[in-house]
Design a protein around this motif. Structure first.
Motif, PDB file in Angstrom:
ATOM      1  N   LEU A 132      87.569   2.573  51.055  1.00  0.00           N
ATOM      2  CA  LEU A 132      87.421   1.439  50.142  1.00  0.00           C
ATOM      3  C   LEU A 132      85.988   0.915  50.096  1.00  0.00           C
ATOM      4  CD1 LEU A 132      89.022  -0.398  48.222  1.00  0.00           C
ATOM      5  CD2 LEU A 132      89.394  -1.935  50.162  1.00  0.00           C
ATOM      6  N   PRO A 133      85.347   0.721  51.252  1.00  0.00           N
ATOM      7  CA  PRO A 133      83.961   0.229  51.208  1.00  0.00           C
ATOM      8  C   PRO A 133      83.049   1.144  50.387  1.00  0.00           C
ATOM      9  CG  PRO A 133      84.795   0.112  53.433  1.00  0.00           C
ATOM     10  CD  PRO A 133      85.835   0.839  52.627  1.00  0.00           C
ATOM     11  N   TRP A 134      83.228   2.435  50.527  1.00  0.00           N
ATOM     12  CA  TRP A 134      82.385   3.377  49.779  1.00  0.00           C
ATOM     13  C   TRP A 134      82.640   3.214  48.282  1.00  0.00           C
ATOM     14  CZ3 TRP A 134      78.604   7.005  50.871  1.00  0.00           C
ATOM     15  CH2 TRP A 134      78.285   7.886  49.835  1.00  0.00           C
ATOM     16  N   ARG A 135      83.935   3.157  47.915  1.00  0.00           N
ATOM     17  CA  ARG A 135      84.256   3.092  46.486  1.00  0.00           C
ATOM     18  C   ARG A 135      83.807   1.759  45.887  1.00  0.00           C
ATOM     19  NH1 ARG A 135      90.334   4.808  46.049  1.00  0.00           N
ATOM     20  NH2 ARG A 135      90.416   3.875  48.108  1.00  0.00           N
ATOM     21  N   VAL A 136      83.993   0.694  46.665  1.00  0.00           N
ATOM     22  CA  VAL A 136      83.533  -0.617  46.179  1.00  0.00           C
ATOM     23  C   VAL A 136      82.016  -0.592  46.009  1.00  0.00           C
ATOM     24  CG1 VAL A 136      83.251  -3.046  46.837  1.00  0.00           C
ATOM     25  CG2 VAL A 136      85.458  -1.922  47.150  1.00  0.00           C
ATOM     26  N   GLY A 137      81.358   0.011  46.981  1.00  0.00           N
ATOM     27  CA  GLY A 137      79.895   0.117  46.912  1.00  0.00           C
ATOM     28  C   GLY A 137      79.448   0.876  45.672  1.00  0.00           C
ATOM     29  N   ARG A 138      80.162   1.933  45.369  1.00  0.00           N
ATOM     30  CA  ARG A 138      79.809   2.716  44.183  1.00  0.00           C
ATOM     31  C   ARG A 138      79.959   1.879  42.919  1.00  0.00           C
ATOM     32  NH1 ARG A 138      76.988   7.191  44.188  1.00  0.00           N
ATOM     33  NH2 ARG A 138      78.176   8.140  42.495  1.00  0.00           N
ATOM     34  N   VAL A 139      81.020   1.088  42.868  1.00  0.00           N
ATOM     35  CA  VAL A 139      81.250   0.246  41.694  1.00  0.00           C
ATOM     36  C   VAL A 139      80.158  -0.828  41.575  1.00  0.00           C
ATOM     37  CG1 VAL A 139      82.816  -1.444  40.659  1.00  0.00           C
ATOM     38  CG2 VAL A 139      83.745   0.648  41.656  1.00  0.00           C
ATOM     39  N   VAL A 140      79.897  -1.463  42.709  1.00  0.00           N
ATOM     40  CA  VAL A 140      78.916  -2.554  42.715  1.00  0.00           C
ATOM     41  C   VAL A 140      77.533  -2.056  42.288  1.00  0.00           C
ATOM     42  CG1 VAL A 140      77.657  -4.125  44.267  1.00  0.00           C
ATOM     43  CG2 VAL A 140      80.141  -3.944  44.423  1.00  0.00           C
ATOM     44  N   THR A 141      77.218  -0.850  42.668  1.00  0.00           N
ATOM     45  CA  THR A 141      75.862  -0.347  42.381  1.00  0.00           C
ATOM     46  C   THR A 141      75.758   0.371  41.030  1.00  0.00           C
ATOM     47  OG1 THR A 141      76.334   1.691  43.621  1.00  0.00           O
ATOM     48  CG2 THR A 141      75.255  -0.085  44.829  1.00  0.00           C
ATOM     49  N   ILE A 142      76.831   0.315  40.248  1.00  0.00           N
ATOM     50  CA  ILE A 142      76.784   0.983  38.932  1.00  0.00           C
ATOM     51  C   ILE A 142      75.602   0.498  38.080  1.00  0.00           C
ATOM     52  CG2 ILE A 142      77.936   1.067  36.658  1.00  0.00           C
ATOM     53  CD1 ILE A 142      80.535   1.621  38.129  1.00  0.00           C
ATOM     54  N   PRO A 143      75.421  -0.837  37.922  1.00  0.00           N
ATOM     55  CA  PRO A 143      74.292  -1.282  37.081  1.00  0.00           C
ATOM     56  C   PRO A 143      72.946  -0.741  37.567  1.00  0.00           C
ATOM     57  CG  PRO A 143      75.731  -3.120  37.640  1.00  0.00           C
ATOM     58  CD  PRO A 143      76.193  -1.968  38.447  1.00  0.00           C
ATOM     59  N   VAL A 144      72.757  -0.790  38.875  1.00  0.00           N
ATOM     60  CA  VAL A 144      71.477  -0.309  39.434  1.00  0.00           C
ATOM     61  C   VAL A 144      71.290   1.160  39.113  1.00  0.00           C
ATOM     62  CG1 VAL A 144      70.161   0.046  41.553  1.00  0.00           C
ATOM     63  CG2 VAL A 144      71.574  -2.002  41.293  1.00  0.00           C
ATOM     64  N   ARG A 145      72.367   1.931  39.297  1.00  0.00           N
ATOM     65  CA  ARG A 145      72.243   3.377  39.072  1.00  0.00           C
ATOM     66  C   ARG A 145      72.014   3.694  37.593  1.00  0.00           C
ATOM     67  NH1 ARG A 145      76.970   5.780  40.569  1.00  0.00           N
ATOM     68  NH2 ARG A 145      78.000   3.891  41.311  1.00  0.00           N
ATOM     69  N   VAL A 146      72.644   2.894  36.718  1.00  0.00           N
ATOM     70  CA  VAL A 146      72.442   3.093  35.274  1.00  0.00           C
ATOM     71  C   VAL A 146      70.990   2.806  34.912  1.00  0.00           C
ATOM     72  CG1 VAL A 146      72.991   2.159  32.999  1.00  0.00           C
ATOM     73  CG2 VAL A 146      74.830   2.667  34.604  1.00  0.00           C
ATOM     74  N   ILE A 147      70.475   1.713  35.463  1.00  0.00           N
ATOM     75  CA  ILE A 147      69.070   1.356  35.177  1.00  0.00           C
ATOM     76  C   ILE A 147      68.136   2.434  35.708  1.00  0.00           C
ATOM     77  CG2 ILE A 147      67.236  -0.307  35.740  1.00  0.00           C
ATOM     78  CD1 ILE A 147      69.508  -2.467  35.777  1.00  0.00           C
ATOM     79  N   GLN A 148      68.424   2.889  36.929  1.00  0.00           N
ATOM     80  CA  GLN A 148      67.578   3.942  37.517  1.00  0.00           C
ATOM     81  C   GLN A 148      67.555   5.167  36.615  1.00  0.00           C
ATOM     82  OE1 GLN A 148      69.198   4.594  41.425  1.00  0.00           O
ATOM     83  NE2 GLN A 148      67.440   3.637  42.435  1.00  0.00           N
ATOM     84  N   ARG A 149      68.718   5.525  36.135  1.00  0.00           N
ATOM     85  CA  ARG A 149      68.811   6.714  35.287  1.00  0.00           C
ATOM     86  C   ARG A 149      68.032   6.505  33.979  1.00  0.00           C
ATOM     87  NH1 ARG A 149      74.859   8.861  35.299  1.00  0.00           N
ATOM     88  NH2 ARG A 149      74.654   9.005  37.557  1.00  0.00           N
ATOM     89  N   ALA A 150      68.168   5.271  33.450  1.00  0.00           N
ATOM     90  CA  ALA A 150      67.470   4.968  32.197  1.00  0.00           C
ATOM     91  C   ALA A 150      65.957   5.026  32.380  1.00  0.00           C
ATOM     92  CB  ALA A 150      67.888   3.578  31.713  1.00  0.00           C
ATOM     93  N   ILE A 151      65.510   4.566  33.543  1.00  0.00           N
ATOM     94  CA  ILE A 151      64.064   4.591  33.821  1.00  0.00           C
ATOM     95  C   ILE A 151      63.575   6.018  33.976  1.00  0.00           C
ATOM     96  CG2 ILE A 151      62.302   3.973  35.534  1.00  0.00           C
ATOM     97  CD1 ILE A 151      63.981   1.425  36.074  1.00  0.00           C
TER      98      ILE A 151
END
Lengths: 113, 522
Positions: free
Chosen positions: A88-107
């Motif tokens: 659960l912690p891993w999956r929650v972490g993945r969800v929480v970091t979605i915006p950051v990862r999207v921005i990183q990808r966009a950059i």
């Protein structure tokens, strides 16, 4: 007061040096070496040196992965990794970091072009 | 007597069409139904037939009474299977079958268990991936609503000598099995164990699959027996033959294995102390005096010396008492620096004359008079680097059943367990491989001690024994814990752990990958 190896248990703490009993005088012998001889210190230094080499070898194995895993260890490590990714912690972490990862990808995207 | 088995030939040889075949099936399954009721054999057979992947062949080894019912199931199955009725002397039959098979692997399922759905889907790719000779896995035993997971340790050759812990489902590479002599006569009821002893000698050739492969819906009281094979005369004979082939002298009994000593080398018992006192069982005692007295008076091993590494604060009266108890078997060594358990043990080792060393805390009391013989017998086995003992708290609960290193932490196995409590594998009843043992009571050869640099003085209070164990294991030697050497360790159960964070960080830096998952205690 006990003189015990720290080991790993909750009862692992050595007693403090203040355990000296009031009124007790130091012992005088007979003993194997009243004063630690040069030979004794030399042998202890030898132990220290060998230990130092063993410690460095162990540390090296940590960073270079020179130690080959057995098949059982490989499967065990993979199972642990899988369990971590399903936790659960891993999956929650993945969800929480979605915006950051999207921005990183966009950059990264324009840079890659 | 004819050794020709009655065979019911495969009803259909083709696999089911709707199952995509990635490659040829490599595993032949033999279901051992001898001595099991027909419903159990049928359940095992059905569990094999219903696997997602097909076995190359399924052979049911059964008594004549079961043959008819089994034939019915086989005839209804879309998978190739055959029933073999075993005559009394079966090794010839089994070797014939072994010679006939075209599979790469032979898996053996005892009919007291069934395969869980998908078991072969786990096993098959693992066997295709690794170059090994033997595999086994975990199991689930007990009723469905209250089952127990039996997690099996990595290959443990010493443990295997006294306990067949691999469970009801295991497999061997067929060419390795043939090369090792196939099935031996006079081993009926212990064929898998016998084969395991011959093939299970190298840790890199044995695969312990960390997944549940079988289940046995049995009563909880039978869990222990299910976790390990019931030890029969055939098991003992197989173990005896195995040890004899290795040239190892041993006395086997239902209680385990004892290794007689060929010689009685001097054993140096190193005890760091400051001569402190403590209240035990209502009376105040000088710990080191009591420890030495207990050993001197009750130990049956004849050749020991005590190397007492004492702080300067130790009262002279304690020295006098020690000499009165042990006479010229006591060697006193002075420690003048700040507390460092490792340093004190190292200094003791410098002055020790023994071929073997026992690291011992001063707050222990002997239970087993033959503790040194037991530990020495194990320490003298090839490949064994260090041996630990079963330690109890004063109230009779377990303090130490070996070390386990997991989740970047180190702890005691069976800590605070009641004396009669055990796990599903009866782990507190057998000599077994462990990741490490406590420095409160450990035996190793002086050669081993010196070759790894003794105890690291970087760990003055904690983890010095963990570091020592890992250094020894890094040389390829194993660490063995035995329940047959028992002592009381007067440690308080309620003291709060205050581990020095520096020592913790250091052990993680040195041995981080070795502290993630314990191979012997899962």
């Amino acid at each position: 007061m006990t003189e015990q190896n720290g080991g790993v248990s909750p009862a692992a703490q050595p007693n403090s040096e203040s355990a000296h009993q009031p009124g007790a005088s130091g012992w005088t012998g007979p003993e194997d070496q009243t004063v630690v001889s040069g030979r004794s210190l030399s042998l202890e230094s030898q132990l220290e040196l060998v230990n130092r080499v063993k410690s460095l070898e162990a540390e090296l194995a940590q960073v270079t992965l020179t130690r080959q895993l057995t098949p059982t260890e490989q499967l065990s490590a993979e199972q642990q990794l899988l369990a971590l990714r399903q936790s659960l912690p891993w999956r929650v972490g993945r969800v929480v970091t979605i915006p950051v990862r999207v921005i990183q990808r966009a950059i990264r995207r324009p840079r890659g072009r | 007597m004819s050794h020709e088995p009655m065979r019911q030939e495969p009803m259909r040889q083709e696999p089911m069409r709707h199952e995509p075949m990635r490659h040829e099936p490599i595993v032949a399954l033999w279901i051992d139904g001898s001595g099991h009721p027909v419903p159990a054999i049928l359940a095992a057979l059905r569990s094999a037939i219903r696997q997602d992947l097909p076995f190359r062949e399924i052979v049911v080894l059964a008594d004549a009474a079961a043959a008819g019912d089994l034939g019915l199931v086989v005839s209804e199955s879309a998978r190739p299977a055959r029933v073999v009725v075993l005559p009394v002397e079966d090794s010839v039959v089994l070797n014939d079958l072994l010679a006939d098979t075209t599979a790469t692997w032979l898996a053996w399922l005892d009919a007291s268990s069934v395969l869980v759905p998908g078991a072969l889907k786990i096993v098959d790719p693992a066997l295709s991936r690794f170059d090994v000779d033997l595999f086994y896995g975990d199991s689930r035993v007990g009723p469905a609503d209250a089952h127990t997971l039996v997690r099996r340790p990595a290959l443990s050759p010493i443990r295997l000598r006294s306990q067949d812990y691999l469970g009801d489902f295991r497999g061997a590479r067929i060419d390795a099995l043939r090369a090792s002599g196939g099935f031996q006569p006079d081993t009926r009821g212990a064929h898998p164990y016998d084969a395991t002893l011959r093939l299970g000698t190298r840790v890199d050739r044995v695969l312990a699959i960390p997944e549940v492969l079988t289940e046995a819906p049995i009563e909880p009281r039978d869990v222990v027996r299910q976790g390990t094979a019931h030890r029969t005369v055939a098991h003992l004979a197989a173990a005896k033959r195995h040890l004899s082939a290795l040239g190892i002298e041993a006395e086997l009994s239902d209680d385990g294995i004892r290794y007689p000593l060929r010689a009685t080398p001097l054993v140096s018992i190193i005890i760091p102390t400051r001569g402190g006192r403590a209240v035990i069982a209502g009376s105040e005692r000088t710990l080191v005096v009591d420890a030495v007295r207990g050993i001197a008076e009750r130990s049956t091993y004849p050749s020991i010396e005590f190397v007492i590494v004492a702080d300067e604060v130790m009262p002279q009266t304690v020295v006098d008492e020690l000499i009165e108890i042990a006479g010229n078997r006591v060697r006193l060594v002075r420690w003048t620096g700040p507390f460092n358990f490792s340093g004190k043990i190292n200094r003791g080792a410098v002055h020790a004359l023994g071929e073997y060393l026992v690291l011992l805390n001063d707050d222990v009391e002997l239970i087993s008079p033959d503790w040194i013989e037991v530990m020495l017998g194990l320490a003298q086995q090839p490949g064994v680097g260090m041996v630990g003992a079963l330690l109890y708290f004063e109230d009779g609960s377990v303090q130490h059943g070996g070390h386990m290193y997991t989740a970047s932490w180190a702890g005691h196995i069976a800590f605070k367990w009641e004396a009669d409590h055990d796990d599903a594998l009866d782990s507190l009843r057998v000599d077994r491989e462990v990741s490490g043992v406590t420095g409160a009571c450990a035996m190793l050869s002086a050669d081993t001690f010196w070759s790894v640099g003794g105890l690291s003085t970087e760990y003055p209070g904690n983890y010095n024994d963990v570091d020592l164990a890992l250094k020894i294991r890094a040389t390829g030697a194993s660490i063995i814990w035995t329940p047959h050497a028992r002592l009381i360790h007067f440690e308080s159960k309620t003291r709060v752990a205050t581990v020095d964070t520096t020592e913790l960080a250091l052990i993680r830096r040195h041995w981080g990958t070795r502290l993630i998952a314990d191979p012997y205690w899962r």
